[in-house]
Design an enzyme around this catalytic site. Structure first.
Site, PDB file in Angstrom:
ATOM      1  N   CYS B  82     -10.301  -3.893  -2.074  1.00  0.00           N
ATOM      2  CA  CYS B  82      -9.022  -3.189  -1.891  1.00  0.00           C
ATOM      3  C   CYS B  82      -8.045  -3.982  -1.032  1.00  0.00           C
ATOM      4  O   CYS B  82      -6.905  -3.580  -0.854  1.00  0.00           O
ATOM      5  CB  CYS B  82      -9.256  -1.812  -1.292  1.00  0.00           C
ATOM      6  SG  CYS B  82     -10.193  -0.744  -2.402  1.00  0.00           S
ATOM      7  N   CYS B 200      -8.900  12.430   0.741  1.00  0.00           N
ATOM      8  CA  CYS B 200      -9.008  11.243  -0.110  1.00  0.00           C
ATOM      9  C   CYS B 200      -7.633  10.839  -0.622  1.00  0.00           C
ATOM     10  O   CYS B 200      -6.826  11.694  -0.980  1.00  0.00           O
ATOM     11  CB  CYS B 200      -9.890  11.536  -1.315  1.00  0.00           C
ATOM     12  SG  CYS B 200     -11.509  12.183  -0.886  1.00  0.00           S
ATOM     13  N   LYS B 324      -2.771   7.761   1.593  1.00  0.00           N
ATOM     14  CA  LYS B 324      -2.967   9.207   1.401  1.00  0.00           C
ATOM     15  C   LYS B 324      -1.844   9.831   0.584  1.00  0.00           C
ATOM     16  O   LYS B 324      -2.074  10.634  -0.296  1.00  0.00           O
ATOM     17  CB  LYS B 324      -3.088   9.847   2.788  1.00  0.00           C
ATOM     18  CG  LYS B 324      -3.195  11.349   2.840  1.00  0.00           C
ATOM     19  CD  LYS B 324      -4.568  11.847   2.459  1.00  0.00           C
ATOM     20  CE  LYS B 324      -4.707  12.197   1.011  1.00  0.00           C
ATOM     21  NZ  LYS B 324      -4.325  13.522   0.612  1.00  0.00           N
ATOM     22  N   HIS B 328      -2.587   4.656  -3.803  1.00  0.00           N
ATOM     23  CA  HIS B 328      -3.394   3.449  -3.604  1.00  0.00           C
ATOM     24  C   HIS B 328      -3.731   2.765  -4.926  1.00  0.00           C
ATOM     25  O   HIS B 328      -4.860   2.802  -5.392  1.00  0.00           O
ATOM     26  CB  HIS B 328      -4.666   3.835  -2.828  1.00  0.00           C
ATOM     27  CG  HIS B 328      -5.580   2.685  -2.532  1.00  0.00           C
ATOM     28  ND1 HIS B 328      -5.131   1.397  -2.312  1.00  0.00           N
ATOM     29  CD2 HIS B 328      -6.929   2.633  -2.393  1.00  0.00           C
ATOM     30  CE1 HIS B 328      -6.174   0.610  -2.067  1.00  0.00           C
ATOM     31  NE2 HIS B 328      -7.278   1.338  -2.121  1.00  0.00           N
TER      32      HIS B 328
END
Lengths: 463, 380
Positions: B82, B200, B324, B328
């Site tokens: 990531c 998540c 958040k 992402h």
């Protein structure tokens, strides 16, 4: 004189009350409950976990006989996997006994023959059965899952063998062809009278005649119990007192555990046997096997004893969950992932007997056995070390995202006794009661079937 | 060699982040790149080399060359979990600092919504070891260990979600512009205990771009380039769950990368005006506060609870809304953080602007906390 050196059983944690099955189909419940293998268990893992119960690292044996009617492989040997998990030397003889409910007792007789013939001094008989009954049939309430293991040796240990006898008998009573998914039985009392009753009587008579023992001299008699009452009539006809001499079959608490049943019952008989007690064990299917044993009265460690294995349980909440465990219902959306027989073969020493490494310089125990120490980067090579089968929970999560027949999947970091950490799934647990520091034991399980074959590894469960 | 002041950012771009069922990867890449060209007031022909960060939405330099028709120049694909995006930026900076190029493009992207997959994939490739692992499960295990170690409970995490969702409402390009309450966060369905849905980050499509120049060239392009002050990258075990002694209450990769970046920049955490950090899960942001030195170990949950991470607080963290709320798209995230820090340092961040921002940090985390990447940027 050959004998039984050690015995252990492995009963799955899950129970399905017969009432739940009966309610599903509008049938009458036969009472009690049956043992149900978890979705990650099969006949092989049940046999392995029973064998592991014989001793912390499994027994040294120079032959492994796997007995089952439900091998997870139609072609490929399961005994080889068991030998690998138990870290037995390559010279160990491995063989699967299957195709008949008498496979358990036949494997035991073959083991005794090997010892008598001098080709082996210790034979492990590991039995596991996980018979899937046709939904909405009497067999569905009857069949239960279990594993049992016997270690046979040249010494008496728990019991010495007094006599053996076998009868071969062609009889189409219970069968399953290559194309059939569920075992079938000819309807009515045909098999009970002309198969089961007649052949068992013949085997009992035969073995007792060999050593001139009267039926009343037997302390305990193990007769297969396809139903709880089936052994009664046979016992009476053979001159036995059912009430005094017949071993409890655990049909009510576990079900008919198939090829494992006579060995499971024998384990229970041995647990309470006094020195000198004569025990008769009979296996039935396409004939019958009969073995007379004389118990030494030696004590059996309780951990893998029958009573404890029956007592520790979880009730399956629904028929649906059972149906998914046994793949009676299928999901089509399950991800198609691959596996690699190459990697599984290359890593076999780490995956099956669970070896890790210990750094010669800093002493850190680690899994897998890295080429270079994960702690101090020493590149002089790690020494191979067999990891402990117990430990405690370092951290975990209950994962609702991962696809599973029994969600959530609990991922766990386990700190093993004696060093090393494993990252495995927890099984046979209640997710909401999992807590850091809880004591865990490792258990050998089927992880998945990607690649079109059975992929096995370890999981952990609460002690 | 120290990177400080050798290179600068002259332009940034960012696509709208979100679930772009109706837009292709090409659409997003072009949107981000051309915004960056316009921002820098340069023509695409000025680009001498490029780096592209993506986890798995494209392969090789062609992943960037084809959508932008940026042919015949060196283009390198970077993959570092990531942290792929920020590591692409880092490699671009080093090549410029080395004197190879004057003006280069960095672009990160990910198109996650073209597949119907639930959440992010797993990292393992072994047939049975680590089987069934999910991205949230790896961080949930850190959360449970953090709770056990410091006696903290789930509501500490919810405050991160509330803050970042609030910031997201002021971020027009963010995936979500939606306030959430602490009660909503706590009542959400569990994903991996103790993490619920609002703990998540979402599954997002997006692309972000930055144009990096040698500092003297940058000053000729615009009067206010953003100087790169420090770049840190550290890679630790990708299997922390198997590492004996791993505490699971923080990520050493972040600590090492931050130490290196702070040292090059000659700053301490106290000097920061804002930080964009990798809040893939709420617990991660709390651990990041501690690993980046914004507060002491075990104090991260207090840092957010006391409002010290809010806009107007001690060091505002994730004024953009963070992973958040901003989303992402994996390879895009590290570059998107550079985009946000530049907006803040140029004082172009609108309602979410951090007052008088001059020094900003961006932190990208890859894998199970295995790859830490930290960038310190400042006004010239």
């Amino acid at each position: 004189m050959a004998g039984i050196v050690a015995v252990a059983v492995s009963v799955p944690r899950y129970r399905l009350p017969r009432e739940v099955i009966a309610r599903e189909w509008g049938a009458t419940a036969a009472g009690g409950e049956k043992a149900v293998a978890n979705h990650d268990e099969d006949s092989l893992t049940l046999a392995v976990n029973a064998a592991l119960g014989l001793g912390v690292d499994g027994p040294p044996a120079d032959a492994v006989y796997f007995a089952t009617t439900t091998s997870p492989w139609a072609e490929k040997q399961a005994a080889a996997t068991i030998a690998a998990v138990l870290d037995l030397p390559p010279a160990a003889r491995t063989l699967d006994f299957t195709g008949t409910l008498r496979a358990g007792t036949s494997a035991m007789l073959a083991g005794l023959d090997a010892i008598a013939g001098g080709s082996a001094s210790r034979v492990l008989v590991a039995a596991g059965d996980c018979r899937i009954a046709e939904p909405d049939s009497p067999a569905e309430q009857s069949f239960g899952d279990a594993g049992a293991a016997l270690l046979l040796g040249c010494e008496a240990g728990l019991a010495e063998v007094v006599a053996t006898h076998s009868v071969a008998d062609e009889f189409v009573g219970t069968w399953r062809t290559q194309g059939q998914e569920f075992p079938r039985a000819f309807p009515g009392a045909f098999e009970t009278k002309f198969g089961y009753g007649r052949v068992i009587a013949e085997a009992v008579k035969g073995v007792l005649a060999k050593v001139r023992i009267e039926p009343r001299e037997l302390a305990t008699v193990v007769l297969p119990a396809p139903t709880p009452r089936a052994p009664q009539a046979v016992a009476k006809a053979a001159g036995l007192d059912p009430k005094r001499q017949l071993q409890e079959s655990f049909w009510t608490t576990l079900g008919d555990t198939g090829a494992v049943q006579p060995l499971l019952m024998l384990a229970a008989a041995l647990e309470r046997a006094k020195a000198g007690d004569l025990i008769l064990v009979v296996g039935y299917g396409d004939g019958a096997d009969a073995v007379v044993l004389r118990a030494t009265g030696a004590a059996i460690p309780a951990g893998h004893g029958v009573a404890r294995q029956i007592e520790v349980k979880r009730t399956l909440p629904s028929y649906g969950r059972y149906a998914r465990f046994r793949k009676l219902v299928r999901k089509e959306t399950v991800a198609t992932e691959s596996s690699s027989p190459v990697i599984l073969w290359r890593d076999r020493k780490q995956l099956l007997p669970l070896y890790g490494g210990r750094c010669a310089r800093c002493g850190t125990v680690q899994f897998p056995k890295h080429r270079i120490c994960v702690e101090c980067a020493d590149a002089n090579g790690l020494e191979e070390v067999r990891l402990a089968r117990r430990g405690r929970l370092f951290t975990f999560t209950n994962d609702y995202l991962t696809e599973s027949p029994d969600p959530p999947v609990t991922h766990a970091v386990v700190e093993l006794d004696g060093g090393g950490r494993l990252y495995v799934q927890l099984t046979d647990c209640e997710p909401e009661r999992v807590a850091i520091d809880m004591p865990l034991e490792l258990t050998f399980r089927k992880i998945h079937e990607h690649g079109g074959f059975n992929n096995y590894f370890w999981k952990a469960r609460p002690q | 060699m120290n990177i400080r002041d050798r290179v600068a950012v002259v332009g940034v771009g960012c696509s709208k982040f979100g679930e772009h069922y109706d837009r292709s990867l090409e659409d997003l890449v072009v949107e981000a790149a051309f915004e960056a060209y316009r921002d820098a007031r340069i023509e695409p022909a000025r680009i001498e080399a490029a780096w592209v960060g993506t986890l798995e939405s494209g392969y090789s330099g062609t992943a960037l060359a084809d959508p932008l028709k940026l042919y015949d120049i060196p283009i390198t694909r970077v993959e570092n979990y990531c942290a792929s995006g920020m590591d692409a930026f880092r490699n671009a900076c080093m090549a410029v600092a080395a004197g190879m190029y004057e003006c280069v493009l960095v672009l990160g992207f990910e198109k996650l919504r073209d597949s119907g997959r639930r959440g992010l994939g797993t990292f393992g490739t072994h047939p049975v070891v680590g089987y069934g692992t999910t991205a949230p499960s790896l961080f949930a295990m850190a959360a449970n260990r953090y709770f056990k170690t410091y006696g903290v409970t789930k509501d500490a995490l919810a405050k991160v979600a509330v803050k970042n969702h609030h910031n997201g409402t002021m971020s027009p390009k963010a995936h979500f512009q939606m306030e959430v309450s602490e009660e909503q966060v706590l009542a959400a369905p569990l994903i991996c205990s103790p993490l619920g849905l609002f703990d998540c980050c979402p599954t997002t499509d997006g692309a972000a771009a930055a144009i990096v120049c040698r500092t003297d060239v940058a000053r000729s392009i615009r009067p206010d380039p953003i100087l790169v002050k420090g770049l840190g990258l550290a890679v630790t075990s990708g299997e922390p769950y198997l590492k004996p002694g791993f505490a699971y209450t923080g990520f050493p990769a972040t600590r090492r990368a931050a130490e290196s970046a702070y040292e090059q920049a000659g700053v301490t955490p106290k000097d920061l005006d804002l930080a964009e950090v990798h809040d893939c899960f709420t617990i991660t942001e709390i651990l990041n506060y501690e690993d980046l030195g914004l507060c002491a170990p075990g104090e991260g949950w207090r840092y957010v609870a006391e409002g010290r991470a809010s806009i107007g607080g001690e060091v505002p963290v994730n004024p953009s809304g963070g992973l958040k709320s901003f989303g992402h798209p994996i390879g895009a995230t590290g570059v998107r953080m550079i985009y946000e820090v530049c907006q803040q340092l140029w004082h172009k961040a609108g309602a979410r602007q951090v007052k008088d921002a001059e020094i900003g940090l961006a932190h990208n985390l890859g894998g199970p906390g295995a790859v830490g990447c930290v960038t310190v940027l400042a006004n010239a």
